[in-house]
Design an enzyme around this catalytic site. Structure first.
Site, mmCIF file in Angstrom:
data_model
loop_
_atom_site.group_PDB
_atom_site.id
_atom_site.type_symbol
_atom_site.label_atom_id
_atom_site.label_comp_id
_atom_site.label_asym_id
_atom_site.label_seq_id
_atom_site.Cartn_x
_atom_site.Cartn_y
_atom_site.Cartn_z
ATOM 1 N N SER A 25 58.509 -65.691 6.864
ATOM 2 C CA SER A 25 59.265 -64.469 7.131
ATOM 3 C C SER A 25 58.983 -63.421 6.062
ATOM 4 O O SER A 25 58.406 -63.711 5.006
ATOM 5 C CB SER A 25 60.755 -64.822 7.122
ATOM 6 O OG SER A 25 61.544 -63.673 7.198
ATOM 7 N N SER A 26 59.423 -62.192 6.336
ATOM 8 C CA SER A 26 59.378 -61.129 5.316
ATOM 9 C C SER A 26 60.789 -60.678 4.950
ATOM 10 O O SER A 26 60.960 -59.719 4.183
ATOM 11 C CB SER A 26 58.610 -59.918 5.847
ATOM 12 O OG SER A 26 57.289 -60.267 6.141
ATOM 13 N N GLY A 73 62.777 -54.749 9.776
ATOM 14 C CA GLY A 73 61.478 -54.063 9.793
ATOM 15 C C GLY A 73 60.263 -54.933 9.542
ATOM 16 O O GLY A 73 59.213 -54.410 9.181
ATOM 17 N N ASN A 130 63.590 -61.624 15.776
ATOM 18 C CA ASN A 130 62.231 -61.156 15.530
ATOM 19 C C ASN A 130 62.081 -59.758 16.097
ATOM 20 O O ASN A 130 62.645 -58.834 15.555
ATOM 21 C CB ASN A 130 61.167 -62.111 16.071
ATOM 22 C CG ASN A 130 59.792 -61.747 15.506
ATOM 23 O OD1 ASN A 130 59.712 -61.047 14.497
ATOM 24 N ND2 ASN A 130 58.726 -62.192 16.144
ATOM 25 N N ASP A 175 55.883 -65.455 14.268
ATOM 26 C CA ASP A 175 55.743 -65.291 12.815
ATOM 27 C C ASP A 175 54.872 -66.378 12.191
ATOM 28 O O ASP A 175 54.535 -66.312 11.005
ATOM 29 C CB ASP A 175 57.120 -65.259 12.140
ATOM 30 C CG ASP A 175 57.697 -63.848 12.089
ATOM 31 O OD1 ASP A 175 56.960 -62.890 12.403
ATOM 32 O OD2 ASP A 175 58.882 -63.694 11.739
ATOM 33 N N THR A 193 67.864 -62.314 12.503
ATOM 34 C CA THR A 193 66.958 -61.654 13.441
ATOM 35 C C THR A 193 66.665 -62.487 14.677
ATOM 36 O O THR A 193 66.824 -63.705 14.678
ATOM 37 C CB THR A 193 65.621 -61.360 12.715
ATOM 38 O OG1 THR A 193 64.768 -60.617 13.578
ATOM 39 C CG2 THR A 193 64.897 -62.625 12.313
ATOM 40 N N ARG A 249 66.699 -70.177 8.925
ATOM 41 C CA ARG A 249 65.549 -69.723 9.701
ATOM 42 C C ARG A 249 65.321 -70.672 10.884
ATOM 43 O O ARG A 249 65.571 -71.885 10.778
ATOM 44 C CB ARG A 249 64.332 -69.763 8.778
ATOM 45 C CG ARG A 249 63.011 -69.326 9.373
ATOM 46 C CD ARG A 249 62.946 -67.875 9.564
ATOM 47 N NE ARG A 249 61.577 -67.384 9.678
ATOM 48 C CZ ARG A 249 61.282 -66.197 10.177
ATOM 49 N NH1 ARG A 249 62.229 -65.391 10.622
ATOM 50 N NH2 ARG A 249 60.034 -65.780 10.227
ATOM 51 N N THR A 307 65.129 -56.666 13.276
ATOM 52 C CA THR A 307 65.947 -57.542 12.455
ATOM 53 C C THR A 307 67.161 -56.722 12.036
ATOM 54 O O THR A 307 67.166 -55.526 12.223
ATOM 55 C CB THR A 307 65.062 -57.962 11.253
ATOM 56 O OG1 THR A 307 63.978 -58.712 11.775
ATOM 57 C CG2 THR A 307 65.784 -58.727 10.190
HETATM 58 N N1 GLY Z 1 60.771 -61.872 12.176
HETATM 59 C C1 GLY Z 1 60.498 -61.033 11.097
HETATM 60 C C2 GLY Z 1 60.500 -61.751 9.806
HETATM 61 O O1 GLY Z 1 61.142 -62.771 9.680
HETATM 62 O O2 GLY Z 1 59.840 -61.321 8.901
#
Ligand code: GLY
Length: 559
Positions: A441-442, A462, A390, A412, A388, A95, A370
């Site tokens: 993040s998700s 997403g 983002n 984020d 990603t 990340r 992403t």
């Molecule tokens: N940038 C989207 C995520 O990491 O959730």
């Protein structure tokens, strides 16, 4: 001969008389990605004897060329992997990080209000990229082919160009105004005044040059060499913070995956700094206790139960999740007693305002765009990668002369308590900006075993919708017994606590379902489509298949 014949018939037997889908089965390896070209490159690497990690590295670089809105070397991501030789399952964190000169209130004006677009557009929005370090680590630890060979596919694509499909042409045209704000991006994506058409060729020699530096000098060239010089100069030109020190000190991190069971499935998913694994785990553990014989996919009752569970989980996300190197998650969010307590808040007969739902209290005394791809090989190596920039095309700022975009991942972070990010997610202390911290993040790259053997790999783009999409597919596989393709094609819905509404894929839900949800007190919004899942399935005999979501341009293949 007989075996080959049986193999050819297998998909028919497996999907029975349902001719809505045709699944191919492979013996060497299978993959699903967001781009038919990247999938073909994966197939070529398998054909050369590469393992799943080799494929993951080659595909990661190829997507940076052919899927530039999300495939990247200027962003970051996560991988959940299974090493077949040790049977170990690990999570790789590559990340992005906040620059060392960043500070908690950097996106606020003197009155404490967010400055428009500052965390989403241009140099201010960029985190320190991690993708190159991540792909290098996957190769160094687990690859079997030469690093230079794995990058060579992407170099060829960048230098000779590739034919854009209708999806890519439309995407380039849609983002023309936003990307053209920066000379560097305008030159790269719009070298002439033409509107992009399907069948045009996109050549990116600058990216070819960058990839050749990576091929020759590995990590060094990106984090300390000429590419680093260009990143710092471009960011400086637009007033951003990334420095040589930021790049030189960037490090990936191996982490222990979040692991839990759902029915008979053993699920391994991404731990913080992604919220994916824990939030998915909370939703699944909340719904696991219910008798699904009365639910159907897409029914009012199921959507309601799922969304009530998702609201509880996302409320916890806002309070308790952030980079674990900076913030200690104060308790086990998957603790059995805690989940039972939270389940008491679910009313199957009506919903209430999300403002009445608070993050759970700490049990005492115990203590965006992403892209995702999935790869498996015949040995049982499994790689789930989500990476990603983002939002689509990230910060929209391309690095001068290098042919790649920088991310806008700083958005984020919780730029101020309660201020929603691009995905409407809110946060506070746990996810505040701090130098060298990773933003929450998700992303949810996920590996699933059954009886200790590989079964599925999946993940999705997403933003916050990643978590509910992946979770719904797992419920469909396990509770509704749907085959993978059917599980992927189910209409999707989403709730993330705040904003307080259910998002439904438009034109996918019957008017009676919408009326029923309104009657239960839900607010409904509609979206074109929610998240594309790229997944792999390994059957009991070890044969592999892959499925790309029909919602997007992706493709599945194998050898
Ligand atoms: N940038 C989207 C995520 O990491 O959730």
């Amino acid at each position: 001969m007989a075996a080959a014949f049986l193999l050819a018939l297998l998909p028919f037997f497996i999907s029975g008389c349902d001719n809505a889908s045709f699944t191919s089965y492979y013996e060497k390896g299978a993959l699903a990605t967001a781009s038919p070209i990247a999938t073909q490159i994966g197939e070529q690497v398998f054909a050369k004897g590469g393992n799943a990690f080799d494929v993951a590295v080659a595909v990661g670089f190829a997507l940076a060329v052919v899927h530039p809105e999300a495939g990247n070397i200027g962003g970051g991501g996560f991988a959940v992997i299974r090493d077949a030789s040790t049977k170990e399952i690990k999570a790789l964190d590559f990340r992005e990080k906040a620059p060392l000169a960043s500070s908690e209130k950097m996106y606020l004006d003197s009155m404490g209000n967010p400055i428009e677009n500052m965390s989403t557009v241009g140099a201010d929005a960029c985190g320190v990229p991690g993708t190159v370090a991540g792909l290098y680590e996957l190769w160094k630890e687990h690859g079997s082919m030469k690093w230079s060979e794995l990058i060579s596919y992407a170099i060829l694509l960048a230098d000779s160009g590739f034919m854009v499909n209708s999806y890519q042409a439309e995407s380039f045209n849609k983002y023309r105004d936003r990307l053209s704000v920066f000379d560097e991006s305008s030159r790269l994506f719009y070298p002439n005044a033409n509107i992009w058409q399907e069948g045009d060729t996109f050549v990116n020699r600058d990216l070819g040059w960058t990839l050749v530096q990576l091929e020759k000098d590995g990590l060094e060239s990106f984090y300390a060499g000429e590419i680093a010089d260009s990143i710092v100069a471009t960011v400086k030109r637009y007033g951003g913070l990334i420095s040589h020190e930021d790049l030189a000190s960037y490090q990936i991190k191996w982490r222990k995956p979040v692991s839990f069971t759902f029915d008979s499935l053993q699920i391994y998913a991404m731990p913080p700094p992604s919220s994916g694994g824990l939030i998915m785990g909370q939703i699944l553990k909340l719904v696991e206790a219910y008798d699904f014989s009365i639910y159907k996919p897409g029914s009012i009752e199921y959507i309601h139960l799922f969304c009530e569970s998702a609201r509880l989980a996302f409320a916890d996300r806002s309070e308790y999740l952030g980079d674990p190197d900076f913030y200690n998650i104060p308790f086990d969010l998957l603790d059995k007693n805690y989940i039972s307590e939270r389940r008491q808040l679910i009313n199957l007969n009506q919903t209430n305002s999300s403002l009445e739902i608070l993050p759970g209290s700490i049990p005492i005394p115990e203590s965006g765009q992403t892209t995702h791809y999935s790869v498996v090989d015949a040995e049982g190596n499994m790689v789930a990668v989500t990476y990603t920039l983002n939002s689509s095309y990230g910060s929209k700022l391309a690095v001068n002369g290098c042919g790649f975009l920088l991310n806008n991942e700083m958005d984020d972070f919780a730029i101020a308590p309660g201020v929603p990010n691009l995905y409407g997610l809110v946060g506070g202390e746990a996810n505040k900006i701090e130098p060298a911290k990773r933003m929450l993040s998700s992303m949810s790259p996920t590996i699933i075993l059954k009886g200790g053997e590989p079964l599925f790999i999946l993940g999705s783009p997403g933003g916050s919708q990643i978590i509910t999409a992946v979770t719904q597919v797992i419920v469909s596989l396990s509770r509704f017994n749907l085959p993978l393709e059917k599980a992927l094609s189910q209409p999707r819905f989403h709730h993330q606590w705040l904003p307080d509404n259910i998002l439904l894929e438009e034109k996918s839900f019957d008017i009676n379902v919408k009326q029923g949800l309104l009657k239960l007190g839900h607010i409904i919004k509609e979206a074109d489509m929610l998240s594309e899942i790229h997944a792999v399935y390994i059957d009991g005999a070890g044969l592999m298949s892959a499925t790309a979501d029909r919602r997007g341009p992706g493709s599945a293949g194998g050898q």
